[in-house]
Design a protein around this motif. Structure first.
Motif, PDB file in Angstrom:
ATOM      1  N   TYR A  15       0.843  -1.147   0.094  1.00  0.00           N
ATOM      2  CA  TYR A  15      -0.049  -0.115  -0.073  1.00  0.00           C
ATOM      3  C   TYR A  15       1.021   1.352  -0.114  1.00  0.00           C
ATOM      4  CZ  TYR A  15      -2.950   3.568   1.373  1.00  0.00           C
ATOM      5  OH  TYR A  15      -3.964   4.735   1.503  1.00  0.00           O
ATOM      6  N   VAL A  16       0.586   2.234  -0.899  1.00  0.00           N
ATOM      7  CA  VAL A  16       1.205   3.608  -0.973  1.00  0.00           C
ATOM      8  C   VAL A  16       0.410   4.470  -0.653  1.00  0.00           C
ATOM      9  CG1 VAL A  16       2.832   4.872  -2.367  1.00  0.00           C
ATOM     10  CG2 VAL A  16       2.867   2.419  -2.663  1.00  0.00           C
ATOM     11  N   LYS A  17       0.405   5.343   0.235  1.00  0.00           N
ATOM     12  CA  LYS A  17      -0.530   6.458   0.609  1.00  0.00           C
ATOM     13  C   LYS A  17      -0.210   7.589  -0.337  1.00  0.00           C
ATOM     14  CE  LYS A  17       2.686   8.679   3.941  1.00  0.00           C
ATOM     15  NZ  LYS A  17       2.738   9.070   5.529  1.00  0.00           N
ATOM     16  N   PRO A  18      -1.414   8.219  -0.559  1.00  0.00           N
ATOM     17  CA  PRO A  18      -1.512   9.391  -1.691  1.00  0.00           C
ATOM     18  C   PRO A  18      -0.421  10.413  -1.661  1.00  0.00           C
ATOM     19  CG  PRO A  18      -3.619   8.928  -0.608  1.00  0.00           C
ATOM     20  CD  PRO A  18      -2.749   8.070   0.245  1.00  0.00           C
ATOM     21  N   SER A  19       0.026  10.916  -0.423  1.00  0.00           N
ATOM     22  CA  SER A  19       1.150  11.781  -0.359  1.00  0.00           C
ATOM     23  C   SER A  19       2.536  11.311  -1.088  1.00  0.00           C
ATOM     24  CB  SER A  19       1.561  12.336   0.958  1.00  0.00           C
ATOM     25  OG  SER A  19       1.889  11.131   1.939  1.00  0.00           O
ATOM     26  N   LEU A  20       2.513  10.163  -1.236  1.00  0.00           N
ATOM     27  CA  LEU A  20       3.816   9.365  -1.937  1.00  0.00           C
ATOM     28  C   LEU A  20       3.675   9.089  -3.311  1.00  0.00           C
ATOM     29  CD1 LEU A  20       4.916   7.379   1.155  1.00  0.00           C
ATOM     30  CD2 LEU A  20       5.854   9.473   0.743  1.00  0.00           C
ATOM     31  N   ILE A  21       2.725   9.622  -3.818  1.00  0.00           N
ATOM     32  CA  ILE A  21       2.314   9.488  -5.162  1.00  0.00           C
ATOM     33  C   ILE A  21       2.158  10.965  -5.977  1.00  0.00           C
ATOM     34  CG2 ILE A  21       0.585   8.404  -7.129  1.00  0.00           C
ATOM     35  CD1 ILE A  21      -0.293   6.536  -4.676  1.00  0.00           C
ATOM     36  N   ASP A  22       2.924  10.965  -7.053  1.00  0.00           N
ATOM     37  CA  ASP A  22       2.982  12.146  -7.806  1.00  0.00           C
ATOM     38  C   ASP A  22       2.831  11.745  -9.113  1.00  0.00           C
ATOM     39  OD1 ASP A  22       2.937  14.905  -8.619  1.00  0.00           O
ATOM     40  OD2 ASP A  22       5.433  14.774  -8.532  1.00  0.00           O
ATOM     41  N   GLY A  24       1.301   9.522 -10.808  1.00  0.00           N
ATOM     42  CA  GLY A  24       1.548   7.875 -11.181  1.00  0.00           C
ATOM     43  C   GLY A  24       2.996   7.457 -10.865  1.00  0.00           C
ATOM     44  N   ALA A  25       4.074   8.516 -10.214  1.00  0.00           N
ATOM     45  CA  ALA A  25       5.308   8.090  -9.945  1.00  0.00           C
ATOM     46  C   ALA A  25       5.388   8.027  -8.412  1.00  0.00           C
ATOM     47  CB  ALA A  25       6.268   9.017 -10.365  1.00  0.00           C
ATOM     48  N   LEU A  26       5.733   6.947  -7.941  1.00  0.00           N
ATOM     49  CA  LEU A  26       5.901   6.751  -6.487  1.00  0.00           C
ATOM     50  C   LEU A  26       7.196   7.179  -5.952  1.00  0.00           C
ATOM     51  CD1 LEU A  26       4.714   2.866  -6.584  1.00  0.00           C
ATOM     52  CD2 LEU A  26       3.430   4.748  -6.432  1.00  0.00           C
ATOM     53  N   ASP A  27       7.202   7.620  -4.658  1.00  0.00           N
ATOM     54  CA  ASP A  27       8.138   8.240  -3.937  1.00  0.00           C
ATOM     55  C   ASP A  27       8.935   6.821  -3.383  1.00  0.00           C
ATOM     56  OD1 ASP A  27      10.000   8.933  -1.439  1.00  0.00           O
ATOM     57  OD2 ASP A  27       8.947  10.996  -2.057  1.00  0.00           O
ATOM     58  N   GLY A  28      10.080   6.870  -3.506  1.00  0.00           N
ATOM     59  CA  GLY A  28      10.893   5.520  -2.797  1.00  0.00           C
ATOM     60  C   GLY A  28      10.517   5.351  -1.460  1.00  0.00           C
ATOM     61  N   SER A  29      10.362   6.393  -0.682  1.00  0.00           N
ATOM     62  CA  SER A  29      10.149   6.256   0.916  1.00  0.00           C
ATOM     63  C   SER A  29       9.006   5.619   1.166  1.00  0.00           C
ATOM     64  CB  SER A  29      10.020   7.708   1.401  1.00  0.00           C
ATOM     65  OG  SER A  29       8.853   8.358   1.079  1.00  0.00           O
ATOM     66  N   ALA A  30       8.288   5.103   0.275  1.00  0.00           N
ATOM     67  CA  ALA A  30       6.935   4.029   0.479  1.00  0.00           C
ATOM     68  C   ALA A  30       7.783   2.876   0.729  1.00  0.00           C
ATOM     69  CB  ALA A  30       6.224   3.936  -0.966  1.00  0.00           C
ATOM     70  N   PHE A  31       8.700   2.555   0.309  1.00  0.00           N
ATOM     71  CA  PHE A  31       9.670   1.249   0.271  1.00  0.00           C
ATOM     72  C   PHE A  31      10.557   1.106   1.270  1.00  0.00           C
ATOM     73  CE2 PHE A  31       7.685   1.668  -3.830  1.00  0.00           C
ATOM     74  CZ  PHE A  31       6.605   0.777  -3.716  1.00  0.00           C
TER      75      PHE A  31
END
Length: 153
Positions: A15-22, A24-31
């Motif tokens: 799961y990736v919260k909305p603040s870590l999605i820009d 459609g690109a994912l912020d690596g801090s989600a992992f």
């Protein structure tokens, strides 16, 4: 805790919260693991593909122990590709990573049902290490499109 290795042909969802999605690109801090974690929490998608569950993603949504935002997404990772790519790419950055992606079922507790699909990505750098964000960015590169809505539409 089962610690059963998930087959390399299978997939896990994170799961990736909305603040870590820009866009459609994912912020690596989600992992990146949180300070108190020993592994990155994911769910084994194919666990529910035995015919008893018409939609494995719905089963994962139903068992979630976190609040899923309507604009949050699940990132899908192929186990074998992730286990192959991350150590090789991290080594190029001078970081040693020995990944394991294992089933880590959760027992029923505190009003939550048991979650046999829960799994962890282990062997990641600790939260406070500089390498954690580098490896998080590498995991983000492994995400298979499209991102899956966290809530049913």
């Amino acid at each position: 805790m089962s610690d059963e290795a998930i087959p390399e042909a299978h997939h896990v969802l994170r799961y990736v919260k909305p603040s870590l999605i820009d866009n459609g690109a994912l912020d690596g801090s989600a992992f990146v693991m949180r300070e108190s974690e020993s592994g990155l929490s994911v769910n084994w998608l194919e666990f529910f593909e035995d015919g008893n569950f018409p939609d494995p993603v719905t089963a994962i949504r139903d068992l979630a122990r976190i609040s899923l935002a309507s604009t949050g997404r699940f990132a899908k990772l192929n186990v074998g590709q992730t286990k192959e790519y991350i150590p090789a790419a991290a080594a190029g950055a001078g970081i040693s990573v020995d990944l394991a992606i294992v089933q880590d079922p959760l027992s029923a507790e505190h009003g939550f049902d048991a979650d046999p699909s829960h799994a962890e990505i282990r062997g990641l750098p600790d939260h406070g290490e500089d390498a954690a964000m580098v490896v998080g960015d590498l995991i983000a590169e492994c995400v298979l499109p499209p991102l899956i809505p966290a809530k049913a539409t």
